[in-house]
Design an enzyme around this catalytic site. Structure first.
Site, PDB file in Angstrom:
ATOM      1  N   ASP A   1       0.870  -1.176   0.000  1.00  0.00           N
ATOM      2  CA  ASP A   1       0.000   0.000   0.000  1.00  0.00           C
ATOM      3  C   ASP A   1       0.909   1.228   0.000  1.00  0.00           C
ATOM      4  O   ASP A   1       1.449   1.611   1.034  1.00  0.00           O
ATOM      5  CB  ASP A   1      -0.884  -0.027   1.243  1.00  0.00           C
ATOM      6  CG  ASP A   1      -1.804   1.185   1.345  1.00  0.00           C
ATOM      7  OD1 ASP A   1      -1.765   2.050   0.447  1.00  0.00           O
ATOM      8  OD2 ASP A   1      -2.566   1.265   2.332  1.00  0.00           O
TER       9      ASP A   1
ATOM     10  N   ASP B   1     -17.436   4.014  -0.374  1.00  0.00           N
ATOM     11  CA  ASP B   1     -16.187   3.683   0.297  1.00  0.00           C
ATOM     12  C   ASP B   1     -16.467   3.338   1.765  1.00  0.00           C
ATOM     13  O   ASP B   1     -17.615   3.137   2.165  1.00  0.00           O
ATOM     14  CB  ASP B   1     -15.210   4.852   0.142  1.00  0.00           C
ATOM     15  CG  ASP B   1     -13.755   4.422   0.097  1.00  0.00           C
ATOM     16  OD1 ASP B   1     -13.397   3.487   0.834  1.00  0.00           O
ATOM     17  OD2 ASP B   1     -12.972   5.016  -0.659  1.00  0.00           O
TER      18      ASP B   1
ATOM     19  N   ASP C   1     -10.366  -3.391  -1.395  1.00  0.00           N
ATOM     20  CA  ASP C   1      -9.214  -2.513  -1.244  1.00  0.00           C
ATOM     21  C   ASP C   1      -8.313  -3.103  -0.153  1.00  0.00           C
ATOM     22  O   ASP C   1      -8.676  -4.038   0.550  1.00  0.00           O
ATOM     23  CB  ASP C   1      -9.691  -1.114  -0.863  1.00  0.00           C
ATOM     24  CG  ASP C   1      -8.656  -0.031  -1.115  1.00  0.00           C
ATOM     25  OD1 ASP C   1      -7.551  -0.359  -1.608  1.00  0.00           O
ATOM     26  OD2 ASP C   1      -8.955   1.141  -0.834  1.00  0.00           O
TER      27      ASP C   1
ATOM     28  N   ASP D   1      -3.653   4.556  -5.773  1.00  0.00           N
ATOM     29  CA  ASP D   1      -3.839   5.925  -5.291  1.00  0.00           C
ATOM     30  C   ASP D   1      -2.949   6.900  -6.044  1.00  0.00           C
ATOM     31  O   ASP D   1      -1.913   7.356  -5.535  1.00  0.00           O
ATOM     32  CB  ASP D   1      -3.558   5.976  -3.790  1.00  0.00           C
ATOM     33  CG  ASP D   1      -4.531   5.108  -2.999  1.00  0.00           C
ATOM     34  OD1 ASP D   1      -5.585   4.756  -3.556  1.00  0.00           O
ATOM     35  OD2 ASP D   1      -4.234   4.791  -1.833  1.00  0.00           O
TER      36      ASP D   1
ATOM     37  N   HIS E   1     -12.678   8.834  -9.357  1.00  0.00           N
ATOM     38  CA  HIS E   1     -12.559   8.615  -7.912  1.00  0.00           C
ATOM     39  C   HIS E   1     -11.778   9.775  -7.314  1.00  0.00           C
ATOM     40  O   HIS E   1     -10.974  10.416  -8.006  1.00  0.00           O
ATOM     41  CB  HIS E   1     -11.842   7.286  -7.660  1.00  0.00           C
ATOM     42  CG  HIS E   1     -11.818   6.863  -6.218  1.00  0.00           C
ATOM     43  ND1 HIS E   1     -12.822   7.163  -5.332  1.00  0.00           N
ATOM     44  CD2 HIS E   1     -10.897   6.140  -5.505  1.00  0.00           C
ATOM     45  CE1 HIS E   1     -12.535   6.654  -4.146  1.00  0.00           C
ATOM     46  NE2 HIS E   1     -11.370   6.034  -4.225  1.00  0.00           N
TER      47      HIS E   1
END
Length: 897
Positions: A231, A379, A487, A562, A620
């Protein structure tokens, strides 16, 4: 471990100059069979042995070999992890027959040749095992394409516990520290590595995920490419650093061939890449005696693979073309199943839409502004305190009612379900995890592995255990939601080393996390996919994931994570999605607008234009950004975004057809130019433009304030601009003037593209709409062809009942013909769908008449300046065979170009 392997490689390079080599095959151990051979590899320095298996694999082309190296089971101190069939590989891999010859060079070479008949394409494939020093070369048409261990970099660290506290641990053999985190390594280091070279190749591609160029750069003097799912917050560009997912697959491509190497290992992996010129293309002196000679200074690309644990399980793919190589890889790991059509339309997402009122207000605004969309996303804030499979009853008091209102318009809802479970003794789901032997364990005390994520203190289900995956799937049964967003599956652990799980955490059957890390996220979304089938057995699942591994394409779409709201990240999205596309992850895209940061209106428009022609199309934004729904912009920007979205919906029949073809053979929906133009060397380093299927070419604008754009058009084709139908010859770069609304989309002469030109609020509303066929003429053969695939768009009946329609259109000698490749009365809507318009591009003279299938004369217009022929209202049924004839027409197209 990477440093140790690189150090070993340097030493081996020096030793090779002196004639030394570490591993050799014991001739007395060789056992041959119908499909290959097995043998013992012996370390000449230590006498330690490894088992070797070299065999041909029964892929669709028969041109694949598998080299597997492991420890002998009765000699190993501890078993080594291998993914089970169905995890990454689609099934147990079957072997295929070979003819074996060991008469070459006094028996020092064993030649495995495909045994499918002299005229078979597979019969042109060979694998040559050299015993001393150990080496494998793979040849196609007697041309070497892959050389394994040609640099003698095979290195194998055997499990061993630390003998005592005085043992040298300076290079981390027995434990390591990283920023306050200790990796205990209770079994010692167990890394493996080997070199794989591609003689005759200058360009290599693959090993996603990296925010870098499509063609892999040389890592000499720098960091290797890293495959370790992480991540990563606001990831850097032009960097070999690890990102969210991993596919350990590399392709080499030249004007003559495409070759691939699939390193089937889910532990942390590093890959060095170096391209050079080499005498004889790096061939061994023994091999050159019976293969086609290489040029004195042939291109050579070398890769060096280094994994922290596991086995060496290497698949070697040999092909004449990129599409042939992709078919082989698809035979191993599967293809992307045909997705529900809503999922290839436009998605609207934000962290977070606040409540039911907000969701329905966004939905209403799309309609009021006449902008189509298919899916709205929720989300983590929709949950009750970050407890997944729940709803915040204050913000969403009636989630089923909200879902029903969306469904009534043909729209869908996706909710996030992350794989960490909040530690809450009063929550029934956590109780089931705590008491059911479901979670990953700590190496320290076999207690639950505890880490920090969105809910705070959390545990992680052990998806390595098939029983846990089945448990997870069953949790979807009563969950009020339709489709799923996984996610944080890397897994993301906020207080863990590198924001992930400790490597010594314990999984099912005692495996360490280091051994399974890159596979974890893939098994999460695989279980979520199964969960949707538990909930709705007749409906096609849709799951989006950020973490992935080889084979993920079978059960999820992927987004690039991201990204940031800036021009550089927009530009990087194209090579990132292309890299995913050629390594099997065909259903992928980047967040439109950029996740982090606020975007200006021009950038947002350009991002919508780029995203509208990527396989997965979703906007997004981060919680802290300004709202950026299209209607919040000034009129000129809103209309430019609306035009891009409308173009996506217009092209849905073509895109859906490309997904169908991809599901059959693994071809990418979005492809680099060299995939369909494999001999055009100008395309080999190109990654700022792409193809959608074979017939559409697009280059997005990725520079602020751009007023012009240079687009390369591949050789051996004629290309037409979609907005003006102006024709251009291939093999040249054209400069275009661009405005805010310009989309530099080109149609290929020789293709037939199906569209739906009536704008609707959603794809479901278009389900029975008529189609338009665009027939692109030009070139020497004056022919064109294309496909159209139709079904109900959401169920599994296309598989269970063959309820679909597949048409093939062909144009030749003045006649356009519809041939039914497959039709079925089970697909009831087929008889209701007509062709409402035919557009012929590149017709040089006005036809005398147009004759329809019933003998009637068609109504048409012809524009001489644009050479455009439009036949209106022919009302041709797509579900029946027919022919339309252009009488006395010259349809040679722009031959003078």
């Amino acid at each position: 471990f990477c440093k140790r392997h690189r150090k070993f490689a340097t030493a081996q390079d020096a030793a090779e100059a002196e004639g030394a080599n570490q591993y050799q095959v014991d001739p007395a151990s060789i056992a041959t069979d119908d499909n290959g051979l097995s043998a013992a590899l012996v370390d000449a320095a230590t006498g330690k042995r490894l088992s070797l298996r070299l065999a041909r694999v029964a892929t669709v082309t028969g041109r694949t070999f598998r080299l597997k190296i492991n420890e002998f089971a009765d000699e190993a101190k501890r078993p080594r992890f291998e993914p089970a069939p169905g995890d990454s590989l689609v099934a147990d891999v079957a072997e295929a027959p070979v003819a074996i010859d060991n008469k070459q060079l006094d028996g020092n070479l064993y030649v495995l040749e495909a045994k499918d008949g002299a005229k078979s394409d597979a019969a042109k494939a060979k694998a040559v095992l050299q015993l001393k020093p150990f080496r494998v070369d793979c040849l196609l048409n007697d041309r070497p394409l892959i050389s394994v261990n040609s640099k003698s970099r095979l290195m194998w660290e055997f499990h061993q516990q630390k003998p005592d506290d005085s043992a040298d641990n300076s290079d981390g053999l027995y434990d390591e520290e990283f920023k306050g985190h200790r990796d205990a390594k209770p079994h010692g280091s167990s890394s493996v590595g080997m070199d794989v070279a591609f003689p005759g190749f200058e360009h290599v591609y693959g090993i996603p995920e990296h925010a870098d160029s499509l063609a892999l750069r040389s890592t000499a003097g720098g960091e290797p490419y890293r495959l370790y799912n992480l991540d990563v917050f606001e990831y850097e560009l032009n960097n070999p650093m690890a990102l969210y997912g991993s596919v350990p697959l590399v392709y080499a491509h030249s004007a003559n061939n495409t070759a691939g190497a699939f390193w089937h290992n889910p532990s942390e992996t590093w890959v060095d890449v170096q391209s050079s010129k080499s005498s004889g293309g790096g061939l061994s002196a023994l091999l050159t005696s019976f293969v086609k000679s290489a040029s004195p200074s042939e291109a050579l690309t070398e890769t060096h693979w280094m994994s922290e644990s596991g086995v060496i399980d290497l698949f070697l793919l040999l092909s004449d073309t990129p599409l042939g190589a992709f078919r082989q890889y698809a035979s191993l790991t599967g293809t992307t199943p045909l997705p529900p059509i809503f999922s290839i339309a436009y998605h609207q997402c934000r962290w977070n839409y606040n409540d039911e009122t907000d969701v329905l207000e966004v939905d209403r605004n799309f309609d009021e502004n006449d902008i189509p969309y298919d899916v709205i996303w929720l989300d983590i804030e929709h949950t009750d305190g970050k407890r997944y499979f729940t709803w915040d009853s204050n913000k969403f008091p009636n989630p089923q009612g909200m879902l029903d209102k969306l469904n009534a318009k043909g729209r869908q809802l996706v909710t996030v379900v992350d794989p960490h479970i909040k530690r809450d003794d009063n929550w029934a789901l956590y109780q089931r995890v705590r008491d059911g032997d479901i979670a990953v364990k700590s190496h320290k005390d076999d207690g639950l592995y505890d880490g920090w994520c969105w809910p705070g203190s959390s545990v992680w289900p052990d998806f390595i255990d098939p029983a846990v995956r089945k448990w997870w799937a069953n949790e979807f049964k009563d969950y009020v939601a339709a489709y799923t967003w996984n996610d944080m599956g890397e897994p993301s652990v906020f207080n863990g080393p590198e924001v992930t799980m400790h490597k010594d955490a314990k999984h099912h059957n005692g495996w360490e996390h280091r051994e399974v890390h890159n596979l974890y996220g893939a098994l999460v979304h695989q279980a979520s996919w199964d969960g949707q089938l538990v909930k709705s057995p007749q409906r096609r699942p849709f799951v989006l994931t950020r973490a992935f591994f080889a084979g993920s394409q079978r059960t999820a779409a992927v987004w690039t994570g991201d990204n940031a709201a800036n021009w550089d990240h927009l530009k990087a999205s194209v090579p990132m999605v292309l890299s995913l596309s050629i390594t099997g992850i065909t259903f992928s895209g980047a967040d439109v607008g950029g996740f982090f940061g606020n975007t200006d209106p021009e950038l947002l428009v350009r991002w919508y234009q780029a995203g509208s022609l990527q396989p997965f199309f979703r906007a997004h934004a981060h919680l802290d950004t300004r709202r950026r729904e299209p209607w919040l912009l000034d009129a000129q920007y809103k209309e430019a975004i609306r035009s891009a979205i409308l173009l996506r919906y217009t092209l849905l029949p073509y895109l859906y057809t490309q997904f169908y073809l991809s599901a059959r053979d693994g071809r990418p929906v979005m492809a680099p130019l060299w995939v369909y133009y494999p001999k055009d060397e100008a395309t080999f380093s190109m990654d700022d433009q792409h193809l959608l299927g074979p017939d559409l070419l697009f280059k997005p604008v990725t520079e602020a304030g751009a007023t012009s754009l240079s687009v390369y058009l591949p050789k051996d084709s004629i290309w037409y601009r979609h907005d003006t139908w102006e024709g251009f010859g291939g093999g040249q770069t054209v400069s275009l003037s661009v405005s805010l609304t310009t989309m530099s989309l080109f149609y290929r002469a020789g293709g037939i593209v199906a569209r739906r030109d009536r704008p609707r609020r959603s794809s479901a509303a278009m389900r029975r709409d008529p189609v338009t066929l665009v027939v692109l003429l030009g070139g020497r053969d004056r022919r064109a062809s294309g496909h159209l695939y139709l079904d109900d768009g959401y169920s599994l009946e296309h598989k269970t009942s063959s309820a679909y329609l597949h048409c093939r259109f062909n144009y030749a000698d003045g006649s356009l013909t519809n041939t039914l490749v497959h039709s079925s009365p089970a697909y009831a809507d087929a008889d209701r769908i007509k062709v409402e318009r035919l557009i012929f591009v590149g017709v040089r003279t006005r036809p005398k008449s147009v004759v329809l299938p019933d003998g009637g004369v068609g109504e048409f217009t012809y524009t001489e300046q644009s050479r455009l022929l439009v036949i209106r209202r022919p009302n041709l049924p797509v579900a029946k065979a027919w022919t339309v004839r252009l009488m006395d027409a010259s349809a040679s197209g722009h031959d003078e170009l």
